[in-house]
Design a protein around this motif. Sequence first.
Motif, PDB file in Angstrom:
ATOM      1  N   GLU A  60       0.835  -1.205   0.000  1.00  0.00           N
ATOM      2  CA  GLU A  60       0.000   0.000   0.000  1.00  0.00           C
ATOM      3  C   GLU A  60       0.870   1.256   0.000  1.00  0.00           C
ATOM      4  O   GLU A  60       1.804   1.382   0.784  1.00  0.00           O
ATOM      5  N   VAL A 108       4.080   1.663  -5.838  1.00  0.00           N
ATOM      6  CA  VAL A 108       3.166   1.989  -6.935  1.00  0.00           C
ATOM      7  C   VAL A 108       3.230   0.893  -8.000  1.00  0.00           C
ATOM      8  O   VAL A 108       2.203   0.377  -8.448  1.00  0.00           O
ATOM      9  N   VAL A 109       4.438   0.525  -8.384  1.00  0.00           N
ATOM     10  CA  VAL A 109       4.601  -0.534  -9.378  1.00  0.00           C
ATOM     11  C   VAL A 109       4.031  -1.850  -8.855  1.00  0.00           C
ATOM     12  O   VAL A 109       3.278  -2.545  -9.534  1.00  0.00           O
ATOM     13  N   SER A 111       1.746  -2.396  -6.541  1.00  0.00           N
ATOM     14  CA  SER A 111       0.295  -2.403  -6.412  1.00  0.00           C
ATOM     15  C   SER A 111      -0.390  -2.543  -7.762  1.00  0.00           C
ATOM     16  O   SER A 111      -1.428  -3.190  -7.886  1.00  0.00           O
ATOM     17  N   ARG A 112       0.220  -1.994  -8.796  1.00  0.00           N
ATOM     18  CA  ARG A 112      -0.363  -2.140 -10.151  1.00  0.00           C
ATOM     19  C   ARG A 112      -0.184  -3.571 -10.656  1.00  0.00           C
ATOM     20  O   ARG A 112      -1.088  -4.123 -11.264  1.00  0.00           O
ATOM     21  N   VAL A 113       0.972  -4.148 -10.392  1.00  0.00           N
ATOM     22  CA  VAL A 113       1.220  -5.532 -10.835  1.00  0.00           C
ATOM     23  C   VAL A 113       0.316  -6.495 -10.075  1.00  0.00           C
ATOM     24  O   VAL A 113      -0.328  -7.348 -10.660  1.00  0.00           O
ATOM     25  N   GLY A 115      -2.380  -5.730  -8.401  1.00  0.00           N
ATOM     26  CA  GLY A 115      -3.788  -5.398  -8.621  1.00  0.00           C
ATOM     27  C   GLY A 115      -4.329  -5.983  -9.912  1.00  0.00           C
ATOM     28  O   GLY A 115      -5.520  -6.230 -10.046  1.00  0.00           O
ATOM     29  N   GLY A 116      -3.461  -6.236 -10.878  1.00  0.00           N
ATOM     30  CA  GLY A 116      -3.861  -6.770 -12.167  1.00  0.00           C
ATOM     31  C   GLY A 116      -4.098  -8.261 -12.172  1.00  0.00           C
ATOM     32  O   GLY A 116      -4.554  -8.823 -13.148  1.00  0.00           O
TER      33      GLY A 116
END
Length: 117
Positions: A60, A108-109, A111-113, A115-116
């Motif tokens: 987070e 950030v990276v 959470s995007r990875v 989250g996908g």
Amino acid sequence: MRKGLALGLDVCCVLVFVAIGRSSHEEAGSLGGLAWTAWPFLVGVGVGWGVFRVWRRPVEVVPSGVGVWLVVVGAGMGLRIVSGQGTAFAFVLVSLAFLGVTLLGWRVVGSRVLGGR
């Protein structure tokens, strides 16, 4: 993400910051020097993880990443003062910028990875 990996990434961010800083001031030679410069910030990583209970949600950005970032810089600077290492204003700004980009950036990276999935 495993909490051990997340903690390792935070520690790596601090060590890269210290190594680059020491190198830019032509102080890169000794492992002892690296440890002496890094320890205040590494203590900050531990305190930040404890205060914000980062192990619960290490990827987070808010509050984990922001909390760790600000505690690392705050504790690092405070401990540098206590230990006589110095804290020039420019150094505080560089610390905030570099550690902010790295400690928040990997989150950030991540959470995007994650989250996908």
